[in-house]
Design an enzyme around this catalytic site. Sequence first.
Site, PDB file in Angstrom:
ATOM      1  N   GLU A 161      16.778  43.547   6.645  1.00 53.27           N
ATOM      2  CA  GLU A 161      17.397  44.764   7.410  1.00 53.27           C
ATOM      3  C   GLU A 161      16.837  46.080   7.626  1.00 53.27           C
ATOM      4  O   GLU A 161      16.994  46.845   6.816  1.00 53.27           O
ATOM      5  CB  GLU A 161      18.894  45.016   6.661  1.00 53.27           C
ATOM      6  CG  GLU A 161      19.742  43.570   6.649  1.00 53.27           C
ATOM      7  CD  GLU A 161      21.134  43.937   6.486  1.00 53.27           C
ATOM      8  OE1 GLU A 161      21.909  43.491   7.305  1.00 53.27           O
ATOM      9  OE2 GLU A 161      21.513  44.367   5.244  1.00 53.27           O
ATOM     10  N   HIS A 211      21.953  45.590  -0.988  1.00 57.43           N
ATOM     11  CA  HIS A 211      22.092  45.886   0.586  1.00 57.43           C
ATOM     12  C   HIS A 211      21.856  47.487   0.444  1.00 57.43           C
ATOM     13  O   HIS A 211      21.940  48.170  -0.440  1.00 57.43           O
ATOM     14  CB  HIS A 211      23.684  45.907   0.823  1.00 57.43           C
ATOM     15  CG  HIS A 211      23.908  46.014   2.208  1.00 57.43           C
ATOM     16  ND1 HIS A 211      24.070  47.260   2.756  1.00 57.43           N
ATOM     17  CD2 HIS A 211      23.931  44.989   3.343  1.00 57.43           C
ATOM     18  CE1 HIS A 211      24.387  47.076   4.111  1.00 57.43           C
ATOM     19  NE2 HIS A 211      24.237  45.826   4.334  1.00 57.43           N
TER      20      HIS A 211
HETATM   21  P1  PGA Z   1      25.490  46.313  11.130  1.00 61.48           P
HETATM   22  O1  PGA Z   1      25.386  46.113   9.651  1.00 61.48           O
HETATM   23  O2  PGA Z   1      25.521  44.811  11.745  1.00 61.48           O
HETATM   24  O3  PGA Z   1      26.749  46.952  11.327  1.00 61.48           O
HETATM   25  O4  PGA Z   1      24.222  46.942  11.698  1.00 61.48           O
HETATM   26  C1  PGA Z   1      24.503  45.075   9.164  1.00 61.48           C
HETATM   27  C2  PGA Z   1      24.651  45.148   7.538  1.00 61.48           C
HETATM   28  O5  PGA Z   1      24.597  46.189   7.071  1.00 61.48           O
HETATM   29  O6  PGA Z   1      24.585  44.020   6.753  1.00 61.48           O
END
Ligand code: PGA
Length: 259
Positions: free
Chosen positions: A168, A95
């Site tokens: 992401e 992550h």
């Molecule tokens: P967020 O986080 O939905 O608050 O942008 C997503 C994540 O970090 O998995």
Amino acid sequence: MKPLIIANWKMKLLPAEQTRFARVLAGFGKGHTRGCSLVVCPSFDSIASVAPILEGSSIAVGAQDCFWEERGAYTGEVSPRALRQLGVSYVLVGHSERRIHLGEGDEIIEKKYAAAHATKGVQPILCIGESARARASGSYRDVIKKQLAAGLRLVPKSTRARLIIAYEPLWAISTAAQLIGTKGKPITPHDCSEVYYFLKKILTRERPLSTAVILYGGSATSKNICVFVAPGVSDGALVGGASVERAEMKKIIDIYSRQ
Ligand code: PGA
């Protein structure tokens, strides 16, 4: 295949709050999330208390991280096997918040991914995503391609039957964006779709029958989830901030109980 929705609680709730919230979700979730597979990732401190609450509901339990060894002198670490014993069936690896705050790089991530991948009953989710600068310069494809290759490096191609990748973009994650002084805003569905096909193409080329699942993460909420979790845009979502909001989770579960 049903969309996969992962609720990443990060370190936003204390143990008593996580237990309470899990009870609420089990109430919402029982048999109602027919339209999606829902996974909740509590923090390590609460997995053992949240898992029994969600057992028997339609919600699975995930972990936010793991270590690469099964046991030994590794103070503070938790192995995929230990997580499995606690009832975990998914684990996030790489992550961006761990890359940023803990300095996790390719060498660590590839070992974690391979260890989780090799643990029966545990499905790792490899998180990748470019910075705002890489997006602006147009080098984002190279960045995510490199992160993908690095994360999977120790996993033999022959065993890559079911991969889950969470795309992401850093600048879209609500909290990561704050670090660079902007507010997180989701990518456009068009740009998300472009990365979706880019990743699918790489993974299918590597293993023609691969059923790679590509998730989108970054400021996903009940308002935009249907736009992002749509054919050709993504196969599911990794939801951070919104996943600790009771009203938001109720709306998301409602959306998928209607489908
Ligand atoms: P967020 O986080 O939905 O608050 O942008 C997503 C994540 O970090 O998995």
